[in-house]
Write an enzyme that holds these catalytic residues in place. Structure first.
Site, PDB file in Angstrom:
ATOM      1  N   LYS A  22       0.820  -1.218   0.000  1.00  0.00           N
ATOM      2  CA  LYS A  22       0.000   0.000   0.000  1.00  0.00           C
ATOM      3  C   LYS A  22       0.853   1.268   0.000  1.00  0.00           C
ATOM      4  O   LYS A  22       0.649   2.164  -0.821  1.00  0.00           O
ATOM      5  CB  LYS A  22      -0.903   0.017   1.242  1.00  0.00           C
ATOM      6  CG  LYS A  22      -1.564   1.355   1.509  1.00  0.00           C
ATOM      7  CD  LYS A  22      -2.451   1.321   2.726  1.00  0.00           C
ATOM      8  CE  LYS A  22      -1.825   1.769   4.004  1.00  0.00           C
ATOM      9  NZ  LYS A  22      -1.687   3.223   4.199  1.00  0.00           N
ATOM     10  N   ASN A  23       1.803   1.334   0.930  1.00  0.00           N
ATOM     11  CA  ASN A  23       2.519   2.597   1.101  1.00  0.00           C
ATOM     12  C   ASN A  23       3.529   2.874  -0.008  1.00  0.00           C
ATOM     13  O   ASN A  23       4.022   3.989  -0.137  1.00  0.00           O
ATOM     14  CB  ASN A  23       3.152   2.666   2.499  1.00  0.00           C
ATOM     15  CG  ASN A  23       2.074   2.832   3.570  1.00  0.00           C
ATOM     16  OD1 ASN A  23       0.936   3.167   3.266  1.00  0.00           O
ATOM     17  ND2 ASN A  23       2.428   2.571   4.812  1.00  0.00           N
ATOM     18  N   CYS A 117      -5.814   8.198   8.809  1.00  0.00           N
ATOM     19  CA  CYS A 117      -6.028   7.695  10.166  1.00  0.00           C
ATOM     20  C   CYS A 117      -5.587   8.748  11.185  1.00  0.00           C
ATOM     21  O   CYS A 117      -4.646   9.494  10.953  1.00  0.00           O
ATOM     22  CB  CYS A 117      -5.250   6.407  10.390  1.00  0.00           C
ATOM     23  SG  CYS A 117      -5.878   5.021   9.428  1.00  0.00           S
ATOM     24  N   ARG A 122      -0.551  15.258  12.800  1.00  0.00           N
ATOM     25  CA  ARG A 122       0.247  14.672  11.716  1.00  0.00           C
ATOM     26  C   ARG A 122       0.742  15.809  10.829  1.00  0.00           C
ATOM     27  O   ARG A 122       0.172  16.105   9.787  1.00  0.00           O
ATOM     28  CB  ARG A 122      -0.582  13.638  10.932  1.00  0.00           C
ATOM     29  CG  ARG A 122      -0.980  12.455  11.794  1.00  0.00           C
ATOM     30  CD  ARG A 122      -1.672  11.364  11.015  1.00  0.00           C
ATOM     31  NE  ARG A 122      -0.761  10.627  10.162  1.00  0.00           N
ATOM     32  CZ  ARG A 122      -1.115   9.571   9.435  1.00  0.00           C
ATOM     33  NH1 ARG A 122      -2.352   9.133   9.472  1.00  0.00           N
ATOM     34  NH2 ARG A 122      -0.238   8.949   8.689  1.00  0.00           N
ATOM     35  N   ASP A 305       3.438   0.336  12.240  1.00  0.00           N
ATOM     36  CA  ASP A 305       2.225  -0.194  11.606  1.00  0.00           C
ATOM     37  C   ASP A 305       1.951  -1.652  11.990  1.00  0.00           C
ATOM     38  O   ASP A 305       0.949  -2.229  11.572  1.00  0.00           O
ATOM     39  CB  ASP A 305       2.317  -0.061  10.075  1.00  0.00           C
ATOM     40  CG  ASP A 305       2.320   1.395   9.637  1.00  0.00           C
ATOM     41  OD1 ASP A 305       1.949   2.256  10.450  1.00  0.00           O
ATOM     42  OD2 ASP A 305       2.706   1.669   8.485  1.00  0.00           O
ATOM     43  N   ARG A 397      -9.113  -0.043   3.774  1.00  0.00           N
ATOM     44  CA  ARG A 397      -8.181   0.925   3.173  1.00  0.00           C
ATOM     45  C   ARG A 397      -6.846   0.271   2.857  1.00  0.00           C
ATOM     46  O   ARG A 397      -6.115   0.748   1.994  1.00  0.00           O
ATOM     47  CB  ARG A 397      -7.934   2.085   4.147  1.00  0.00           C
ATOM     48  CG  ARG A 397      -9.117   3.005   4.283  1.00  0.00           C
ATOM     49  CD  ARG A 397      -8.826   4.124   5.222  1.00  0.00           C
ATOM     50  NE  ARG A 397      -7.551   4.728   4.857  1.00  0.00           N
ATOM     51  CZ  ARG A 397      -6.952   5.667   5.539  1.00  0.00           C
ATOM     52  NH1 ARG A 397      -7.506   6.142   6.616  1.00  0.00           N
ATOM     53  NH2 ARG A 397      -5.802   6.155   5.147  1.00  0.00           N
TER      54      ARG A 397
HETATM   55  N1  EPU Z   1       6.487  14.213  11.132  1.00  0.00           N
HETATM   56  C1  EPU Z   1       6.779  15.533  11.407  1.00  0.00           C
HETATM   57  N2  EPU Z   1       6.756  16.406  10.354  1.00  0.00           N
HETATM   58  C2  EPU Z   1       6.493  16.025   9.082  1.00  0.00           C
HETATM   59  C3  EPU Z   1       6.208  14.682   8.821  1.00  0.00           C
HETATM   60  C4  EPU Z   1       6.205  13.786   9.876  1.00  0.00           C
HETATM   61  O1  EPU Z   1       7.014  15.893  12.547  1.00  0.00           O
HETATM   62  O2  EPU Z   1       6.510  16.890   8.194  1.00  0.00           O
HETATM   63  C5  EPU Z   1       6.501  13.228  12.242  1.00  0.00           C
HETATM   64  C6  EPU Z   1       5.140  12.578  12.453  1.00  0.00           C
HETATM   65  O3  EPU Z   1       4.315  13.352  13.290  1.00  0.00           O
HETATM   66  C7  EPU Z   1       5.536  11.242  13.061  1.00  0.00           C
HETATM   67  C8  EPU Z   1       6.870  10.941  12.403  1.00  0.00           C
HETATM   68  O4  EPU Z   1       7.353  12.162  11.881  1.00  0.00           O
HETATM   69  O5  EPU Z   1       5.706  11.375  14.428  1.00  0.00           O
HETATM   70  C9  EPU Z   1       6.841   9.932  11.275  1.00  0.00           C
HETATM   71  O6  EPU Z   1       5.882  10.319  10.284  1.00  0.00           O
HETATM   72  P1  EPU Z   1       6.034   9.892   8.749  1.00  0.00           P
HETATM   73  O7  EPU Z   1       6.118  11.112   7.938  1.00  0.00           O
HETATM   74  O8  EPU Z   1       7.116   8.875   8.649  1.00  0.00           O
HETATM   75  O9  EPU Z   1       4.644   9.196   8.500  1.00  0.00           O
HETATM   76  P2  EPU Z   1       3.755   9.287   7.191  1.00  0.00           P
HETATM   77  O10 EPU Z   1       4.619   9.401   5.991  1.00  0.00           O
HETATM   78  O11 EPU Z   1       2.671  10.291   7.369  1.00  0.00           O
HETATM   79  C10 EPU Z   1       3.795   6.758   6.655  1.00  0.00           C
HETATM   80  C11 EPU Z   1       2.772   5.683   6.468  1.00  0.00           C
HETATM   81  C12 EPU Z   1       2.167   5.305   7.808  1.00  0.00           C
HETATM   82  C13 EPU Z   1       3.266   4.884   8.777  1.00  0.00           C
HETATM   83  C14 EPU Z   1       4.352   5.956   8.854  1.00  0.00           C
HETATM   84  C15 EPU Z   1       5.557   5.521   9.673  1.00  0.00           C
HETATM   85  C16 EPU Z   1       1.943   6.175   4.275  1.00  0.00           C
HETATM   86  C17 EPU Z   1       0.835   6.648   3.436  1.00  0.00           C
HETATM   87  N3  EPU Z   1       1.733   6.171   5.583  1.00  0.00           N
HETATM   88  O12 EPU Z   1       3.093   7.861   7.206  1.00  0.00           O
HETATM   89  O13 EPU Z   1       1.349   4.189   7.535  1.00  0.00           O
HETATM   90  O14 EPU Z   1       2.724   4.678  10.055  1.00  0.00           O
HETATM   91  O15 EPU Z   1       4.819   6.285   7.538  1.00  0.00           O
HETATM   92  O16 EPU Z   1       6.124   4.370   9.127  1.00  0.00           O
HETATM   93  O17 EPU Z   1       2.987   5.773   3.776  1.00  0.00           O
HETATM   94  C18 EPU Z   1      -0.446   2.723   7.818  1.00  0.00           C
HETATM   95  O18 EPU Z   1      -0.111   2.178   6.762  1.00  0.00           O
HETATM   96  O19 EPU Z   1      -1.283   2.242   8.614  1.00  0.00           O
HETATM   97  C19 EPU Z   1       0.155   4.008   8.170  1.00  0.00           C
HETATM   98  C20 EPU Z   1      -0.371   4.841   9.029  1.00  0.00           C
END
Ligand code: EPU
Length: 427
Positions: A22-23, A117, A122, A305, A397
């Site tokens: 998915k990701n 989610c 975020r 995850d 999802r």
């Molecule tokens: N963060 C910041 N600033 C940013 C971006 C992130 O402070 O600009 C912080 C977040 O608040 C968090 C940490 O950095 O504490 C990590 O966030 P990350 O950006 O890695 O998460 P994401 O890209 O929004 C993806 C996956 C998530 C998964 C996370 C961590 C996708 C679409 N989503 O989210 O997947 O939990 O990486 O591995 O790729 C899931 O599949 O269930 C899911 C939530």
């Protein structure tokens, strides 16, 4: 308002084939916008988030057609806008990848603030910081993010936190920028490598993906490609835990065992037997489960995850285990639901203490989010009695044909439709 009805107690056995990640898919689909020609993407998972992303591209003018169940052909040449459709965008977190992809192609992107989610705040500050380093400016207005640049010029970007989304988004924006972009303290998840491989297959010049320094030398054009998405690490881990929770014996096929190492290590620590093959793992449990402590971290640490799913397993292990959530502020919302099923878990901030119980019992529960929902499914599979899980839209999802896959392993799971009126009465 459909729900899952699951009668627990069946040992899962047999084989299950894991779908595309998915990701990775939710980043690779918008990345096609950067191409000058048609791209064919294989191993596409059939899940709501990917279908929503395909729909967004279609609304923006791309030609999108399924060649078969798992292969999508996307023609980006007819995309005629840098504005993403708000109503669709707000349904999913990953719509932020449209910012990087549209900025890379048009030097302008207007995208609604992403949904997805709820794990607390975020932010996307690191994404925006990266775009600014490349020469863009942005404004946030009326729920929209507007990013614009006269030209994009390669730059050094140091990530203040390790973030998957920002690492991938900066790659998307930088791939056609002038000169060299260096992302330091980059995330290293398998889907980051997959996005880089996809872009390189279109003619990009990206090196170091999978390490914490990624170097992107901008190119002028990206051509069409045919590319197959990697298997979903988290879907695989979820079936591994489900097999262990039900004292099962399951061959989890179409996986990259290296991506599963942190999950395999924890399962082995708990007393589960794992055999690794080239592209499959066999998970088998014959005895009791040992307690263990789990801390989630960016890759190659234990994935956040998988935290709710492993919590279910720890809740039926012998002894007291501690889970520390190292990525998200608020990822224990599912615990209240798990407690309804007899689990003894207490949460304090980013830490949960799990006192193992002999068994879980069926109860009406809700999926609070995607992985929390998967945890409820696992809990129901090993609980005594029949559990009903509401809000399964979250689970769908990210899990391709979950009912069919679990049924083929011998689970007693049904998806039932609940008419809206009675749903209100029940709720
Ligand atoms: N963060 C910041 N600033 C940013 C971006 C992130 O402070 O600009 C912080 C977040 O608040 C968090 C940490 O950095 O504490 C990590 O966030 P990350 O950006 O890695 O998460 P994401 O890209 O929004 C993806 C996956 C998530 C998964 C996370 C961590 C996708 C679409 N989503 O989210 O997947 O939990 O990486 O591995 O790729 C899931 O599949 O269930 C899911 C939530």
């Amino acid at each position: 308002m459909d729900k899952f009805v699951i009668t627990g107690g069946n040992r899962l056995s047999g084989e299950v084939t894991i779908s595309g990640a998915k990701n990775a898919a939710v980043a690779i689909l918008p990345a096609v916008i950067l191409s000058d020609d048609v791209c064919r993407i294989e191993n596409i998972p059939n899940i709501t988030d990917v279908n929503t992303m395909a729909h967004i591209l279609q609304e923006m003018g791309a030609g999108v057609r399924f060649i078969n169940n798992t292969t999508l052909e996307i023609d980006p040449r007819t995309v005629g806008t840098y504005v993403a459709p708000y109503e669709l965008v707000r349904q999913m977190r990953a719509s932020y990848y449209l910012l990087g992809a549209l900025l890379g192609r048009y030097h302008h992107a207007v995208v609604g603030m992403p949904g997805g989610c709820n794990f607390g705040v975020r932010p996307i500050d690191q994404h925006l910081k990266g775009f600014v380093s490349l020469g863009a400016t942005y404004s946030l207005d009326g729920g929209m993010v507007d990013v614009v640049a006269d030209e994009l010029v390669g730059s050094h970007v140091y990530m203040d936190v390790v973030t998957v989304g920002a690492t991938m988004n900066i790659m998307l924006a930088a791939v056609k920028a002038k000169g060299l972009t260096v992302i330091e303290n980059a995330a290293k998840e398998p889907h980051i490598v997959d996005l880089a491989n996809f872009l390189n297959s279109m003619g990009a010049d990206i090196r170091g993906a999978g390490t914490d320094v990624i170097k992107i030398r901008g190119v002028q054009h990206l051509h069409g490609t045919t590319y197959s998405i990697i298997p979903d690490q988290i879907e695989a881990g979820t079936y591994m835990v489900a097999a262990a929770a039900t004292s099962g014996d399951v061959l989890v096929k179409n996986v990259i065992p290296k991506h599963l190492e942190s999950i395999t290590a924890k399962l082995e620590e708990m007393g589960v037997q794992i055999e690794e093959y080239d592209d499959s793992v066999r998970v088998c449990r014959s005895g009791g489960l040992n307690k263990c402590n789990v801390k989630t971290m960016p890759h190659p640490g234990f994935p956040t995850d998988m935290q709710p799913q492993i919590a279910v397993l720890l809740s039926i292990a012998k002894g007291t285990s501690i889970i520390t959530e190292g990525v998200w502020d608020n990822r224990f919302r599912y615990v209240e639901e798990l407690r309804r099923m007899g689990a003894q878990v207490s949460v304090d901030g980013r830490m949960a203490v799990v006192e193992g119980v002999d068994h879980l019992v069926a109860a009406p529960v809700k999926a609070m989010d995607l992985r929390g929902g998967a945890a409820m499914v696992i809990a129901a599979l090993c609980a005594q009695g029949t559990t009903q899980i509401e809000d399964i839209k979250y689970i769908e999802r990210g899990y391709d044909h979950i009912v069919e896959k679990l049924c083929s392993l011998g689970a007693d799971i049904r998806r039932v439709s609940v008419p809206e009126a009675s749903a209100v009465l029940v709720g």
